[in-house]
Design an enzyme around this catalytic site. Structure first.
Site, PDB file in Angstrom:
ATOM      1  N   THR A   3       0.856  -1.185   0.000  1.00 53.30           N
ATOM      2  CA  THR A   3       0.000   0.000   0.000  1.00 53.30           C
ATOM      3  C   THR A   3       0.898   1.242   0.000  1.00 53.30           C
ATOM      4  O   THR A   3       2.119   1.128   0.025  1.00 53.30           O
ATOM      5  CB  THR A   3      -0.877   0.055   1.264  1.00 53.30           C
ATOM      6  OG1 THR A   3      -0.041   0.410   2.372  1.00 53.30           O
ATOM      7  CG2 THR A   3      -1.532  -1.273   1.561  1.00 53.30           C
ATOM      8  N   LYS A  14       7.048   3.809   0.911  1.00 48.98           N
ATOM      9  CA  LYS A  14       8.246   4.559   1.317  1.00 48.98           C
ATOM     10  C   LYS A  14       8.075   5.297   2.636  1.00 48.98           C
ATOM     11  O   LYS A  14       9.020   5.845   3.174  1.00 48.98           O
ATOM     12  CB  LYS A  14       8.584   5.605   0.241  1.00 48.98           C
ATOM     13  CG  LYS A  14       9.097   5.013  -1.032  1.00 48.98           C
ATOM     14  CD  LYS A  14       9.413   6.085  -2.042  1.00 48.98           C
ATOM     15  CE  LYS A  14       8.353   6.314  -3.075  1.00 48.98           C
ATOM     16  NZ  LYS A  14       7.830   5.338  -3.915  1.00 48.98           N
ATOM     17  N   GLU A  54      13.636  -2.768  -0.766  1.00 49.89           N
ATOM     18  CA  GLU A  54      14.368  -2.513  -2.005  1.00 49.89           C
ATOM     19  C   GLU A  54      13.573  -1.653  -2.976  1.00 49.89           C
ATOM     20  O   GLU A  54      14.114  -0.780  -3.655  1.00 49.89           O
ATOM     21  CB  GLU A  54      14.740  -3.861  -2.657  1.00 49.89           C
ATOM     22  CG  GLU A  54      15.518  -3.792  -3.939  1.00 49.89           C
ATOM     23  CD  GLU A  54      16.857  -3.081  -3.797  1.00 49.89           C
ATOM     24  OE1 GLU A  54      16.880  -1.861  -4.066  1.00 49.89           O
ATOM     25  OE2 GLU A  54      17.843  -3.713  -3.421  1.00 49.89           O
ATOM     26  N   VAL A  60      13.262   2.550  -3.703  1.00 49.39           N
ATOM     27  CA  VAL A  60      14.031   3.366  -4.635  1.00 49.39           C
ATOM     28  C   VAL A  60      14.265   2.554  -5.906  1.00 49.39           C
ATOM     29  O   VAL A  60      14.800   1.447  -5.838  1.00 49.39           O
ATOM     30  CB  VAL A  60      15.404   3.749  -4.027  1.00 49.39           C
ATOM     31  CG1 VAL A  60      16.189   4.630  -4.990  1.00 49.39           C
ATOM     32  CG2 VAL A  60      15.225   4.452  -2.695  1.00 49.39           C
ATOM     33  N   ALA A 104      12.185   0.986  -7.947  1.00 52.90           N
ATOM     34  CA  ALA A 104      11.339  -0.207  -8.110  1.00 52.90           C
ATOM     35  C   ALA A 104      12.161  -1.493  -7.975  1.00 52.90           C
ATOM     36  O   ALA A 104      12.757  -1.721  -6.927  1.00 52.90           O
ATOM     37  CB  ALA A 104      10.577  -0.154  -9.424  1.00 52.90           C
ATOM     38  N   LEU A 164      14.981  -2.337  -9.350  1.00 49.99           N
ATOM     39  CA  LEU A 164      16.446  -2.255  -9.526  1.00 49.99           C
ATOM     40  C   LEU A 164      17.161  -2.538  -8.202  1.00 49.99           C
ATOM     41  O   LEU A 164      16.728  -2.053  -7.160  1.00 49.99           O
ATOM     42  CB  LEU A 164      16.846  -0.849 -10.006  1.00 49.99           C
ATOM     43  CG  LEU A 164      16.371  -0.425 -11.384  1.00 49.99           C
ATOM     44  CD1 LEU A 164      16.818   1.009 -11.663  1.00 49.99           C
ATOM     45  CD2 LEU A 164      16.928  -1.362 -12.452  1.00 49.99           C
ATOM     46  N   GLY A 196      -0.276   4.587 -14.969  1.00 50.70           N
ATOM     47  CA  GLY A 196       0.207   4.034 -13.687  1.00 50.70           C
ATOM     48  C   GLY A 196       1.633   4.409 -13.345  1.00 50.70           C
ATOM     49  O   GLY A 196       2.257   3.766 -12.495  1.00 50.70           O
ATOM     50  N   ASP A 239       8.337  12.752  -3.724  1.00 53.18           N
ATOM     51  CA  ASP A 239       8.687  11.341  -3.905  1.00 53.18           C
ATOM     52  C   ASP A 239      10.194  11.165  -4.086  1.00 53.18           C
ATOM     53  O   ASP A 239      10.800  10.260  -3.510  1.00 53.18           O
ATOM     54  CB  ASP A 239       7.908  10.817  -5.118  1.00 53.18           C
ATOM     55  CG  ASP A 239       8.093   9.325  -5.295  1.00 53.18           C
ATOM     56  OD1 ASP A 239       7.714   8.586  -4.377  1.00 53.18           O
ATOM     57  OD2 ASP A 239       8.650   8.920  -6.338  1.00 53.18           O
ATOM     58  N   LYS A 273      13.166   9.385  -1.705  1.00 56.99           N
ATOM     59  CA  LYS A 273      14.097   8.365  -2.195  1.00 56.99           C
ATOM     60  C   LYS A 273      15.543   8.726  -1.882  1.00 56.99           C
ATOM     61  O   LYS A 273      16.315   7.879  -1.433  1.00 56.99           O
ATOM     62  CB  LYS A 273      13.910   8.165  -3.699  1.00 56.99           C
ATOM     63  CG  LYS A 273      12.599   7.466  -4.024  1.00 56.99           C
ATOM     64  CD  LYS A 273      12.357   7.440  -5.509  1.00 56.99           C
ATOM     65  CE  LYS A 273      11.099   6.655  -5.840  1.00 56.99           C
ATOM     66  NZ  LYS A 273      10.640   6.899  -7.192  1.00 56.99           N
ATOM     67  N   GLY A 303       6.594   1.133 -12.473  1.00 55.56           N
ATOM     68  CA  GLY A 303       5.707   0.174 -13.131  1.00 55.56           C
ATOM     69  C   GLY A 303       5.425  -0.978 -12.184  1.00 55.56           C
ATOM     70  O   GLY A 303       6.282  -1.370 -11.386  1.00 55.56           O
TER      71      GLY A 303
END
Ligand code: ADP
Ligand code: ASP
Ligand code: MG
Length: 814
Positions: free
Chosen positions: A554, A578, A605, A608, A610, A612, A663, A677, A681, A796
């Protein structure tokens, strides 16, 4: 000669009794002793009716009626009508005698151990009579022999001691002379030299059978029950438990002493002396091999043979400075317990001699504490010994195996396995035979402890991960789909068995202790109960599963606030939300510390970039001694998408709208567009690099006009974008004139962080960043000039879901 014993479930009703008859009928052509228990549950009912009667509760009559009903139903279903009346009248006459006994107890409001044994004997007396009559009516060459005339004991009612010499003589003489092939004998019941009814202890029919086997030098003792043998753990609690095909007498004895109820502990001794093999078989699956219990054949391949447990244990500890160096304290302690007839299940003594600790059954706790305190009254009064310390609601789990003594590291593995799952160990004992290691734990932890130990010692390293998933929107739903797809691979290749036990969205929640089907979770969730975060946590804690993981998909502040409550209970947390890591530094630090303290990973993970591997890489750099000097990054997939698509031929409004629809933005697009955002990060990266930083410390020069920033709905926000289109076009044309591209960049250097829109010239690492990609440059002591670069899709649902998945696998390998 063969002795077959059929337990309570095996004779619980007419259908089962027919199965028993087939097994006996198929037995080879030698003499057979068939020992039977009372119909399943009847022993408890008899004890219950006496308990009620003696406390002058009229309801004892209901229980008695139920007992009558049970027997009459079996008779009516087993025998043809013309044979029923003789059997019914005998059973009714026995039940009348029983009623008279109970009535007596009711009238005087009292019972005695002697009366209790008399009453409880009716269970086996009735079952053996009915079963022997059934065998005869089915044409078997059978007869009935009252166990009370065969087995002679002292008058320790409830748990009588057998007079072996007399008993063996009586039994061997009887079986040497009996003409019929099959003799049915009631288990459990015996009688004293004075002719009083006695019993051999709960579960004692096994013992009756062993005594008959030893007395007659039987070829084999078969224990027919409701499971297919002795398992590596109680199969009712550990689904993965496996049947053990061969086990030594000593191992079986240890397992049963520590709770493997499938065999009553005293059963082994009589047959062990004569080396008569015991076979445990399943009445309901007679073709299965079962378990052979024999002399140790020295099969060195197996160290741990089984795990068992005893519930309802109390620890009594005697402590005090006055115990050191004084001989005889332990002796007095144990003598006190023995005089009270209390049996000690487990003993530990600290090597400092400062304390002695014993495990006893809960039911004896009160009596034991009073007796010990009385015995040490003088030492307690003079403060040399503390009053006995009593701890209840505990249980013992034990690892058992003949070859454990020749292997090191088993106890280490046992305790670290329990520790990792937050099972607190209250006391430890290792038998001098080194055939068992036992630990006292909380009763509520038994199921978890048995299952994790079983996994560690028997399941070829397959580790079960139990997931509790909150949030099944875009990311959450993809995540579940990915698990479904990978489940088989993970199990076969990585030895990870992933189960989703609980799912919640903001409306409903659902739990399934066997795992929610990943094909039909949507329906199951729709039919679930009303969602509630507190109830969800309570449920997760109560289930108390090993390797539990809470997964937050969420973006909710309220959900982020619940993490401490999971970590505090050793439940790992994996999150793409986050908020927890980017709110106050103290609460971020608290979560990290809790994770460490309770060995429950807290992984994020996907906070930051997604999927990666940015945070994980950072962690490895730091752990291996590197130091982060500078971070430069484009961390907003959404802003990258926006500025890659925004040009003189589009409008800023339309591009942002498209990003939202596809999205790429948070549901509230101002979170992305304002730079918040990205601030979150870079804050998380700085913190993970070891710096103490708050969100307020980060400089943010927004490219958005004040008015757009201060809107309070998506609608007004988009309106304001239209209004300021000219200003956005100006940003673009200025950059284009210099052949630069606009990128929203986050930077951290010398302990300071900033975010903002920058004009990036050709040739820069950021210039060619496509679509919604992210890029991070780490300048470290080891990478001072040429930074370590991580680049790829940074937003994504699919990549975020796979990042969460990767965190779960990290926990699996933890
Ligand atoms: P019976 O009535 O046939 O004597 P019990 O209920 O006394 O049967 O014993 C069988 C039960 O023992 C099984 O149903 C199972 O729940 C329990 N049990 C506990 N530990 C083990 C184990 N290690 N292996 C097999 N069964 C076990
Ligand atoms: N019927 C007795 C009991 O339930 C003895 C037995 O079944 O072994 O304990
Ligand atoms: Mg039993």
């Amino acid at each position: 000669m063969k002795i077959l014993k059929f337990g309570g479930t095996s004779v619980a009703n007419d259908e089962n009794i027919k199965k028993v008859k087939s097994i006996v009928q198929d037995a080879p052509d030698s003499k057979i002793g068939v020992v039977v228990s009372a119909f399943g549950g009847v022993t408890d009912m008899l004890l219950n009716s006496l308990d009620r009667a003696s406390s002058q509760n009229k309801n004892y009559e209901n229980t008695l009626n139920e007992i009558e009903e049970r027997h009459i139903t079996v008779i009516k279903n087993l025998f043809p009508i013309n044979k029923q009346s003789a059997i019914l009248s005998r059973v009714k006459s026995e039940l009348n005698d029983l009623e008279t006994l109970l009535e007596g107890s009711f009238l005087i409001g009292e019972t005695t151990p002697r009366l209790s044994d008399k009453v409880v004997s009716y269970g086996e007396l009735l079952s053996s009579f009915i079963i022997s009559e059934f065998f005869i009516s089915e044409g078997l060459d059978a007869t009935l022999k009252d166990g009370r005339t065969l087995i002679k004991t002292d008058e320790s009612f409830g748990n009588a001691n057998v007079d072996f010499e007399l008993t063996y003589h009586t039994c061997s003489t009887y079986f040497a002379n009996v003409k019929e092939k099959v003799t049915v004998v009631p288990g459990f019941v015996s009688s004293s030299h004075n002719g009083n009814a006695t019993t051999l202890g709960r579960g004692g029919s096994d013992y009756t059978a062993a005594i008959l086997a030893a007395a007659t030098n039987a070829d084999v003792l078969e224990i027919w029950t409701d499971v297919s043998g002795m398992y590596t753990a109680n199969p009712k609690l550990v689904k993965q438990a496996k049947c053990v095909s061969h086990i030594s007498y000593e191992e079986a004895m240890e397992l049963s002493h520590f709770g493997a109820k499938v065999l009553y502990p005293p059963t082994i001794q009589p047959v062990l002396t004569k080396e008569i093999p015991i076979v445990i078989k399943n009445t309901f699956a007679p073709d299965e091999e079962g378990t052979y219990i024999t002399k140790n054949e020295n099969d060195n391949t197996k160290t741990v043979r089984g795990i068992s447990h005893v519930e309802s244990i109390t620890l009594l500890s005697l402590e005090g400075s006055g115990m050191v160096g004084i001989p005889g304290i332990s002796k007095r302690f144990f003598e006190t317990l023995s005089q009270e007839g209390i049996s000690v299940v487990m003993i530990t003594q600290a090597s400092s001699e400062h304390s002695i600790c014993v495990g006893i059954s809960d039911k004896d706790a009160k009596q034991a504490a009073i007796a010990v305190n009385n015995n040490f009254e003088y030492e307690i009064a003079s403060k040399r010994i503390d009053p006995v310390h009593v701890e209840q609601n505990l249980a013992i789990v034990a690892l058992v195996g003949d070859n454990m003594k020749s292997h090191q590291g088993l106890s280490g593995k046992m305790f670290s396995t329990l520790g990792k799952n937050n099972v607190n160990i209250r006391a430890i004992a290792q038998g001098a035979s080194e055939r068992n290691i036992s630990a006292v734990i909380r009763k509520d932890d038994v199921k978890k402890a048995l299952n994790t130990l079983h996994e560690a010692f028997f399941e070829e390293n397959i580790k079960q991960l139990n997931l509790f998933v909150m949030g099944v929107g875009n990311v959450g739903a993809r995540f579940l789909t990915q698990i479904k797809k990978q489940k088989a691979y993970l199990k076969n290749e990585l030895k990870l068995n992933i189960r989703v036990i609980g799912i919640s969205n903001s409306r409903t929640m659902v739990f399934n202790e066997d795992g929610i089907s990943l094909s039909s979770w949507e329906q199951e969730l729709a039919n679930g109960v009303k969602a509630n975060k507190d109830t969800f946590i309570d449920r997760v804690n109560k289930l108390n599963y090993r390797n539990s993981i809470f997964v937050d998909n969420t973006a909710s502040t309220d959900v982020a606030k619940t993490y401490t409550r999971y970590l505090n209970n050793s439940i790992s947390v994996v999150t793409c939300n986050k908020i927890a890591c980017s709110s106050g530094y103290e609460s971020y630090k608290e979560l990290k510390q809790l994770a460490k303290k309770y060995s429950a990973p807290f992984l994020f993970e996907t906070n930051v970039g997604a999927g990666l591997p940015i945070i994980d890489t950072l962690k490895h750099l730091i752990a291996s001694g590197d130091k982060i000097n500078k971070i430069q990054a484009v961390l907003s997939g959404s802003l990258n998408f926006v500025f890659n698509n925004f040009n003189a031929n589009t409008t800023f409004h339309d591009v942002v709208k498209q990003a939202q629809e596809e999205g790429y933005t948070e549901p509230d697009p101002t979170i992305d567009l304002s730079g918040i955002d990205v601030m979150r990060k870079i804050l998380i990266l700085a913190r993970e690099s070891g710096y103490v930083l708050e969100i307020e410390d980060i400089k943010n020069k927004s490219f958005l006009p004040e008015e757009s920033l201060n809107t309070n709905s998506n609608e007004t926000f988009f309106e304001s974008l239209k209004k300021y289109e000219k200003d956005f076009q100006l940003l673009y044309s200025k950059a284009a004139a210099k052949e630069c591209k606009l990128k929203y960049v986050a930077q951290f250097e010398n302990g300071k962080a900033s975010v903002g829109l920058q004009e990036i010239p050709k040739g820069h690492d950021f210039y060619n960043l496509e679509g919604s990609d992210n890029i991070v440059l780490f300048f470290t002591e080891r990478y001072p000039n040429q930074p370590m670069i991580i680049k790829g899709a940074g937003a994504g649902a699919d990549v975020t879901a796979s990042g969460i998945f990767a965190d779960i696998i990290r926990i699996g390998n933890f």
